[in-house]
Structures are given as structure tokens and as C-alpha cells.
Design a protein around this motif. Structure first.
Motif, mmCIF file in Angstrom:
data_model
loop_
_atom_site.group_PDB
_atom_site.id
_atom_site.type_symbol
_atom_site.label_atom_id
_atom_site.label_comp_id
_atom_site.label_asym_id
_atom_site.label_seq_id
_atom_site.Cartn_x
_atom_site.Cartn_y
_atom_site.Cartn_z
ATOM 1 N N PHE A 70 17.692 22.268 -23.974
ATOM 2 C CA PHE A 70 18.227 22.299 -22.622
ATOM 3 C C PHE A 70 18.397 20.909 -22.016
ATOM 4 C CE2 PHE A 70 16.933 26.612 -23.036
ATOM 5 C CZ PHE A 70 17.623 27.349 -22.089
ATOM 6 N N GLU A 71 19.424 20.829 -21.145
ATOM 7 C CA GLU A 71 19.570 19.727 -20.199
ATOM 8 C C GLU A 71 19.836 20.360 -18.842
ATOM 9 O OE1 GLU A 71 22.916 16.378 -19.167
ATOM 10 O OE2 GLU A 71 22.052 16.343 -21.196
ATOM 11 N N MET A 72 19.063 19.944 -17.814
ATOM 12 C CA MET A 72 19.198 20.481 -16.468
ATOM 13 C C MET A 72 19.170 19.316 -15.485
ATOM 14 S SD MET A 72 16.419 23.574 -16.992
ATOM 15 C CE MET A 72 16.864 24.587 -15.587
ATOM 16 N N ASP A 73 20.108 19.289 -14.545
ATOM 17 C CA ASP A 73 20.147 18.168 -13.610
ATOM 18 C C ASP A 73 20.778 18.578 -12.290
ATOM 19 O OD1 ASP A 73 23.167 17.456 -13.666
ATOM 20 O OD2 ASP A 73 22.634 17.440 -15.789
ATOM 21 N N VAL A 74 20.580 17.717 -11.292
ATOM 22 C CA VAL A 74 21.174 17.897 -9.973
ATOM 23 C C VAL A 74 21.781 16.578 -9.520
ATOM 24 C CG1 VAL A 74 19.578 19.714 -9.272
ATOM 25 C CG2 VAL A 74 19.007 17.327 -8.788
ATOM 26 N N ALA A 75 22.651 16.662 -8.500
ATOM 27 C CA ALA A 75 23.134 15.467 -7.808
ATOM 28 C C ALA A 75 22.154 15.141 -6.688
ATOM 29 C CB ALA A 75 24.533 15.718 -7.254
ATOM 30 N N LEU A 76 21.764 13.879 -6.577
ATOM 31 C CA LEU A 76 20.756 13.471 -5.599
ATOM 32 C C LEU A 76 21.403 12.636 -4.502
ATOM 33 C CD1 LEU A 76 17.623 13.720 -5.264
ATOM 34 C CD2 LEU A 76 17.497 11.388 -6.176
ATOM 35 N N PRO A 77 21.237 13.042 -3.226
ATOM 36 C CA PRO A 77 21.800 12.255 -2.116
ATOM 37 C C PRO A 77 21.219 10.850 -2.062
ATOM 38 C CG PRO A 77 21.095 14.432 -1.372
ATOM 39 C CD PRO A 77 20.559 14.259 -2.762
ATOM 40 N N ALA A 78 21.947 9.939 -1.454
ATOM 41 C CA ALA A 78 21.539 8.533 -1.409
ATOM 42 C C ALA A 78 20.215 8.330 -0.685
ATOM 43 C CB ALA A 78 22.632 7.702 -0.744
ATOM 44 N N HIS A 79 19.908 9.164 0.293
ATOM 45 C CA HIS A 79 18.720 8.918 1.113
ATOM 46 C C HIS A 79 17.444 9.514 0.526
ATOM 47 C CE1 HIS A 79 20.032 12.950 2.326
ATOM 48 N NE2 HIS A 79 18.775 13.163 2.685
ATOM 49 N N VAL A 80 17.563 10.310 -0.564
ATOM 50 C CA VAL A 80 16.376 10.937 -1.159
ATOM 51 C C VAL A 80 15.910 10.135 -2.361
ATOM 52 C CG1 VAL A 80 15.443 13.028 -2.191
ATOM 53 C CG2 VAL A 80 17.142 13.203 -0.364
ATOM 54 N N LYS A 81 14.609 9.850 -2.423
ATOM 55 C CA LYS A 81 14.077 8.996 -3.490
ATOM 56 C C LYS A 81 14.090 9.664 -4.864
ATOM 57 C CE LYS A 81 10.237 5.865 -4.471
ATOM 58 N NZ LYS A 81 11.102 4.669 -4.367
ATOM 59 N N GLY A 82 13.730 10.942 -4.923
ATOM 60 C CA GLY A 82 13.655 11.607 -6.228
ATOM 61 C C GLY A 82 13.832 13.100 -6.119
ATOM 62 N N THR A 83 14.101 13.743 -7.265
ATOM 63 C CA THR A 83 14.257 15.194 -7.296
ATOM 64 C C THR A 83 12.948 15.858 -7.704
ATOM 65 O OG1 THR A 83 15.675 16.990 -8.078
ATOM 66 C CG2 THR A 83 14.986 15.361 -9.726
ATOM 67 N N HIS A 84 12.920 17.177 -7.678
ATOM 68 C CA HIS A 84 11.709 17.941 -8.014
ATOM 69 C C HIS A 84 11.722 18.249 -9.513
ATOM 70 C CE1 HIS A 84 11.169 18.644 -3.665
ATOM 71 N NE2 HIS A 84 12.478 18.872 -3.636
ATOM 72 N N MET A 85 11.280 17.322 -10.323
ATOM 73 C CA MET A 85 11.380 17.471 -11.781
ATOM 74 C C MET A 85 10.639 18.712 -12.288
ATOM 75 S SD MET A 85 13.239 15.085 -13.216
ATOM 76 C CE MET A 85 13.884 13.430 -12.955
ATOM 77 N N SER A 86 9.477 19.009 -11.717
ATOM 78 C CA SER A 86 8.686 20.130 -12.226
ATOM 79 C C SER A 86 9.384 21.467 -11.994
ATOM 80 C CB SER A 86 7.306 20.144 -11.567
ATOM 81 O OG SER A 86 7.415 20.360 -10.167
ATOM 82 N N ARG A 87 10.278 21.535 -11.014
ATOM 83 C CA ARG A 87 10.938 22.802 -10.699
ATOM 84 C C ARG A 87 11.952 23.207 -11.772
ATOM 85 N NH1 ARG A 87 11.819 22.434 -4.082
ATOM 86 N NH2 ARG A 87 9.632 21.902 -3.601
ATOM 87 N N PHE A 88 12.505 22.224 -12.472
ATOM 88 C CA PHE A 88 13.377 22.566 -13.602
ATOM 89 C C PHE A 88 12.605 23.397 -14.626
ATOM 90 C CE2 PHE A 88 15.409 18.484 -12.256
ATOM 91 C CZ PHE A 88 16.670 18.977 -11.964
ATOM 92 N N MET A 89 11.435 22.875 -14.983
ATOM 93 C CA MET A 89 10.623 23.564 -15.989
ATOM 94 C C MET A 89 10.105 24.895 -15.475
ATOM 95 S SD MET A 89 10.696 21.922 -18.791
ATOM 96 C CE MET A 89 9.440 22.875 -19.618
ATOM 97 N N ALA A 90 9.736 24.955 -14.188
ATOM 98 C CA ALA A 90 9.247 26.198 -13.620
ATOM 99 C C ALA A 90 10.316 27.284 -13.684
ATOM 100 C CB ALA A 90 8.800 25.970 -12.180
#
Length: 278
Positions: free
Chosen positions: A55-75
């Protein structure tokens, strides 16, 4: 008892660094996880079967947000237990948007798809394997006040077949050189489609000099040899004939088809490629 043990810490009391403000003013087009192997149950016309997807799973991240919720992909991946088909893939990518608080997300996974096939004469059954990739992208629709989600669904299958050279047949007193070939089809589908992997496989196998089987008896081998001899195909013929099938299928919005012949009389391959958008 140690109150500092992580097991006793409340999540709300722990700093959430990834959700802090980023001041670099640079949005990220894709951020997520890849190379994740996960067991799957695959829905098939010849019966469901287990496989393993990468698998590959990703999102687009807005400029003002530092990081995405990596653990939620796996969950999200861990809770998937439905047999996989086009409907499952669409449901998965739709669920990613609210879970990861994203406006755009993408999932793709590759696995080995098995089809039980009966040999052409003896009828003996065996499994054929095909490399299959599902890809789906979900975007929040901001053009309408009611909102909604736009889904792009893509299916790719690599189908091994047999091709026999028309030129070799024409110039030879007997026999003709043949080779194993790969037909790779990447098709964009309507997200509500019910197209199966077997449908796409058939679009390629039906146009080859001969399809392949995992197990053949001598009468079957004789049939394959004679059938391919009576049905010669250049790589150009193969890619055009497969493209014709895909063009005629109303479920397919656009496609790319490539045929590669692993030449038996050369130390190189011959290939051809056609792309088309309806």
C-alpha cells in the motif's frame, strides 16, 4: 506505581506537535506512508481468495499545518475486512478524507490476483496469476455549496499472453517464432462501476495469439501451439486490438495500454503503447 508510565498518561495531556502552525507557507501535495504490506481478501468471479497488498496512502497537506496524522493511515487499514473490489476501494478512499481532516487523499495498492482457469481441451483447472493495482483519489468538491466528494478510480492489470510473429510465419517453410508477452492496461473508471479484474484480463487475453494457463496436458499444449499459429500478432496488432476492446467498453473513461514482447530471436523486447481519453 509510576504515574509517569506512558500507559497512564492521558492523550489530551500530551503535546500534539504535528497539529501546530507551520509558517513556511509551503503546501505539500502528497504526504503519507508507502511500502506497507497488509493481508487482503480479494473478491473474484471464481471465488474469494487471500492475498497480500503493498500500500501507499497519502493526503494533501495545507501550508499552515505542520504534519499529517500518520498513525491514522495504519488504523484505517487495520480495520478493513471486506473482500476487495472496486466498491471497497472507493469506500476506503472516501473514509480517508474526514479521518485525516484532508481535502484531498489518495490510496493505491498492488497485489497478486489469481484466476482459476480450465485448460482448453482437457479441462484441468489451475490458477493463473496477474499483477493488479487499484488507485483511487478523493477530493472535496468546492464548486457546489452542498459540497460532496469527487472520486477518480483507476485499475491496472498486467496480463501475460503468447504472441506469434506474422512475418516469421509468412517467410518460413514451417513453424514461426513466438514469445511470451505482457499486456499492461491502466484504465480510469466511473467510481460507481462494477468492472472486475477478470473483465480487464479478458480484454487482453481475447486478443493475444493465445492466452496462458498454469497447467496444460499434452492435448492442451497441441491446441495452444496450433491456435497461436493460426492467430499471429505483431506487437502493433496486439496493442491495437486490446485498445479497441477498451475503447468500446462504456465503463472506461480513459486508458493506457502497452504491449511488450520478450522476443525469442532477439536479446531485446519489442513494445507498443496507446493512450486514449473518451
Amino acid at each position: 506505581m509510576n504515574d509517569m508510565n506512558p500507559a497512564f498518561l492521558k492523550a489530551s495531556a500530551m503535546p500534539d506537535v504535528q497539529s501546530t502552525l507551520d509558517v513556511r507557507a509551503l503546501p505539500i501535495e502528497q504526504v503519507g506512508i508507502r511500502g506497507v504490506r497488509h493481508p487482503l481478501m480479494i473478491r473474484s468471479k471464481t471465488g474469494n481468495f487471500p492475498s497480500v497488498g503493498t500500500f501507499e496512502m497519502d493526503v494533501a497537506l495545507p501550508a499552515h499545518v505542520k504534519g499529517t496524522h500518520m498513525s491514522r493511515f495504519m488504523a484505517l487499514l487495520q480495520k478493513q475486512d471486506a473482500a476487495v473490489d472496486s466498491t471497497t476501494v472507493v469506500a476506503l478512499v472516501k473514509e480517508m478524507l474526514p479521518l485525516l481532516d484532508a481535502k484531498e487523499c489518495h490510496v493505491q495498492f498492488t497485489y497478486t490476483h489469481f484466476v482459476k482457469k480450465a485448460a482448453p481441451v482437457s479441462g484441468v483447472e489451475s490458477l493463473m496469476d496477474y499483477e493488479v493495482t487499484w488507485m483511487a483519489t478523493a477530493k472535496q468538491n468546492t464548486q457546489h455549496t452542498a459540497g460532496g466528494t469527487d472520486i477518480e478510480l483507476v485499475l491496472r492489470a498486467q496480463v501475460p499472453v503468447m504472441s506469434l510473429c506474422p512475418c516469421s510465419k509468412e517467410i518460413s517453410e514451417f513453424g514461426a517464432h513466438n514469445q511470451r508477452s505482457h499486456v499492461t492496461m491502466t484504465v480510469t473508471l466511473d467510481s460507481k462501476t462494477q468492472m472486475t479484474v477478470e473483465d480487464l484480463v479478458a480484454a487482453a487475453e481475447s486478443e493475444a495469439s493465445s492466452e496462458l494457463w498454469g497447467l496444460l496436458k499434452r492435448p492442451d499444449e497441441k491446441w495452444v501451439t496450433e491456435h497461436s499459429y493460426s492467430n499471429p500478432k505483431f506487437v502493433e496488432d496486439l496493442v491495437r486490438d486490446v485498445a479497441g476492446n477498451l475503447k468500446a467498453d462504456q465503463r472506461i473513461q480513459s486508458f493506457v495500454v502497452e504491449a511488450e514482447n520478450f522476443e525469442s530471436i532477439h536479446n531485446h523486447s519489442a513494445f507498443a503503447r496507446i493512450s486514449h481519453k473518451k
